[in-house]
Design an enzyme around this catalytic site. Structure first.
Site, mmCIF file in Angstrom:
data_model
loop_
_atom_site.group_PDB
_atom_site.id
_atom_site.type_symbol
_atom_site.label_atom_id
_atom_site.label_comp_id
_atom_site.label_asym_id
_atom_site.label_seq_id
_atom_site.Cartn_x
_atom_site.Cartn_y
_atom_site.Cartn_z
ATOM 1 N N ARG A 262 -12.769 33.221 -24.235
ATOM 2 C CA ARG A 262 -13.569 31.999 -24.193
ATOM 3 C C ARG A 262 -13.828 31.604 -22.742
ATOM 4 O O ARG A 262 -12.927 31.641 -21.910
ATOM 5 C CB ARG A 262 -12.859 30.859 -24.930
ATOM 6 C CG ARG A 262 -12.674 31.168 -26.410
ATOM 7 C CD ARG A 262 -12.035 30.036 -27.171
ATOM 8 N NE ARG A 262 -11.783 30.446 -28.555
ATOM 9 C CZ ARG A 262 -11.165 29.681 -29.452
ATOM 10 N NH1 ARG A 262 -10.747 28.479 -29.124
ATOM 11 N NH2 ARG A 262 -10.978 30.133 -30.681
ATOM 12 N N ARG A 277 -4.794 26.728 -21.873
ATOM 13 C CA ARG A 277 -6.247 26.908 -22.019
ATOM 14 C C ARG A 277 -6.663 28.094 -21.168
ATOM 15 O O ARG A 277 -6.853 27.982 -19.971
ATOM 16 C CB ARG A 277 -6.986 25.638 -21.606
ATOM 17 C CG ARG A 277 -8.422 25.562 -22.090
ATOM 18 C CD ARG A 277 -9.039 24.220 -21.767
ATOM 19 N NE ARG A 277 -8.386 23.141 -22.477
ATOM 20 C CZ ARG A 277 -8.693 22.764 -23.719
ATOM 21 N NH1 ARG A 277 -9.649 23.387 -24.379
ATOM 22 N NH2 ARG A 277 -8.058 21.765 -24.294
ATOM 23 N N GLU A 349 -2.393 21.070 -30.288
ATOM 24 C CA GLU A 349 -2.944 21.907 -31.358
ATOM 25 C C GLU A 349 -2.466 23.348 -31.226
ATOM 26 O O GLU A 349 -2.523 23.935 -30.145
ATOM 27 C CB GLU A 349 -4.465 21.871 -31.317
ATOM 28 C CG GLU A 349 -5.129 22.770 -32.356
ATOM 29 C CD GLU A 349 -6.549 23.147 -31.998
ATOM 30 O OE1 GLU A 349 -7.003 24.215 -32.451
ATOM 31 O OE2 GLU A 349 -7.198 22.392 -31.245
ATOM 32 N N SER A 352 -5.994 25.427 -36.267
ATOM 33 C CA SER A 352 -7.062 24.610 -36.826
ATOM 34 C C SER A 352 -7.595 25.329 -38.057
ATOM 35 O O SER A 352 -8.080 26.450 -37.948
ATOM 36 C CB SER A 352 -8.173 24.413 -35.787
ATOM 37 O OG SER A 352 -9.124 23.473 -36.233
ATOM 38 N N ARG A 391 0.231 29.918 -27.641
ATOM 39 C CA ARG A 391 0.736 28.549 -27.801
ATOM 40 C C ARG A 391 2.052 28.528 -28.570
ATOM 41 O O ARG A 391 2.890 27.650 -28.351
ATOM 42 C CB ARG A 391 -0.319 27.675 -28.467
ATOM 43 C CG ARG A 391 -1.524 27.447 -27.571
ATOM 44 C CD ARG A 391 -2.392 26.292 -27.990
ATOM 45 N NE ARG A 391 -3.435 26.040 -27.007
ATOM 46 C CZ ARG A 391 -4.179 24.940 -26.948
ATOM 47 N NH1 ARG A 391 -3.987 23.979 -27.838
ATOM 48 N NH2 ARG A 391 -5.091 24.792 -26.007
#
Length: 427
Positions: A262, A277, A349, A352, A391
């Site tokens: 990403r 991130r 988070e 999701s 994560r």
């Protein structure tokens, strides 16, 4: 993608749904564009019909030796042949314009999704477990990893720039163990089929799951025009593109452990320290393909599968129902699972899970045969993280930190760690 026929029949419902998402009304604009498209389609069809009829009339006129009428008809056919390509070009232009406009509209939120502008409008569904009760000072994962000597951000920056991490030795093995543990859990206990999918995909695949055209800036593109997947959802969901499935094969459940890529174009200044991130990270993805009647129940099931991973790891978490202003583009309803990070003293988070209805099915032209009336319907799709491996590593490192700076390995991971029970400082 939404159905223009549904929009024509329910313009107020569309605008109300867009208002819930904080977007401007679009129904009248879309319907007006569709009216123009329909008008030119009708005009082109009438021209084709008249051309065909006139061609037959020419034969009749010539058989009757009416050369004057035959010449008039030939002139009419010639004029139609001149005008028709322009009408067909206009039809293609308007159809492409309508498709592009429809492709940029977000999905309709489910009725039970809470309204809200951003993450502050999210609603807690439930919590599980307890925060760690130790007395020593919590530390953030990058402090722990660098002190242990197994996490290297400076070396990664020299090789690739910012937002990359090098894991070494025991932490590299821990991340590998987490991914394998998740795959084994989802395939052996939850009934998902493991897939090793392409990491490079074509435009159509990105369009099918909703990344294109609206979110191109969030993606990495290769020199030959392919895209690096931002999540295995893209590859797994597109396994059924342009297919008509028999109902008895549903639901289809797929899982994959892949790198994800990403650009993080909109995240400047956010989470710049550590692994939270990244431009490249590993994630176990869950995808389900269902019929219209089963997708809501499948959403609850998928979320429970992701939660089970955290339960097995002994990590405290809460599950949130996202509000309309915080949901993803293609989602009808989303649950975010947020794991507790002691070093940050907050929840973050880690998964999701979304149900998309037929939004992606329509974009992929993926359908199934309804067993009741044998009609063809678009499949419903769901996707979720099962979970983000990096994560999960952050959560394990922060939650299992010992006073001496070592990290205890959760019991469920011990079979994957080759006898190692604790992450200790590199010698």
């Amino acid at each position: 993608m939404l159905d223009i026929k549904w929009i024509r029949d329910n313009p107020a419902a569309l605008d109300a749904a867009l208002a819930r998402r904080g977007a401007e009304p679009l129904a009248n604009t879309l319907i007006s564009l569709d009216e123009r498209r329909r008008a030119i389609v009708q005009k082109a069809q009438e021209m084709q019909s008249r051309r065909n009829a006139a061609s037959k009339e020419i034969g009749i006129a010539m058989a009757q030796k009416n050369s004057e009428l035959a010449e008039r008809l030939k002139a009419e056919v010639a004029e139609i042949k001149t005008l028709l390509p322009a009408a067909e070009d206009e039809e293609r232009k308007l159809s492409a314009e309508l498709t592009d406009a429809l492709s940029r509209i977000p999905n309709i939120p489910a009725a039970d999704v809470p309204d809200g502008k951003d993450e502050h409008g999210n609603v807690e569904k439930h919590k599980w477990g307890q925060k760690p009760g130790w007395n020593h000072k919590p530390l953030e994962h990058y402090e722990i990893g660098e002190a242990l000597g197994w996490m290297d951000f400076e070396g990664a920056a020299k090789i690739a720039g910012s937002r990359f991490t090098i894991l070494k030795g025991q932490l590299a093995r821990l991340e590998r163990a987490l991914g394998q543990f998740m795959l084994d859990t989802h395939t052996q206990e939850h009934g998902y089929l493991e897939v090793q999918p392409p990491l490079l995909v074509k435009d159509d695949a990105m369009f099918g799951t909703g990344q294109l055209p609206k979110f191109a800036e969030d993606l990495f593109r290769t020199t030959d025009g392919r895209w690096l997947i931002p999540t295995a959802e893209v590859s797994l969901t597109n396994l059924v593109r342009e297919e008509i499935l028999e109902h008895d094969v549903l639901p289809l459940r797929f899982t994959a452990l892949t790198p994800c890529f990403r650009s993080e174009a909109g995240s400047a200044g956010r989470d710049t320290r550590g692994m939270l991130r990244q431009h490249q990270f590993n994630k176990v993805e869950l995808v389900s393909i269902t019929d219209a009647d089963s997708s809501k129940a499948e959403h609850e099931r998928m979320t429970e599968c992701a939660e089970n991973v955290l339960k097995k790891l002994g990590l405290h978490f809460r599950t949130m129902t996202l509000c309309t202003g915080d949901m993803g583009f293609g989602s009808q309803k989303t649950y975010d699972i947020e794991v507790w990070l002691p070093g940050q003293d907050t929840y973050r988070e880690i998964s999701s899970c979304s149900v998309c209805g037929d939004f992606q099915g329509r974009r992929m032209n993926a359908r199934y045969r309804d067993p009741n009336d044998r009609s063809i319907k678009f499949v419903h799709t769901l996707n979720g993280s099962g979970v983000a491996v990096g994560r999960a590593l952050i959560a394990v490192v922060e939650n299992y930190l010992n006073e001496d700076g070592s990290v205890t390995i959760p019991d469920v991971l011990l079979p994957y760690m080759g006898g190692l029970k604790k992450i200790e400082k590199a010698s």
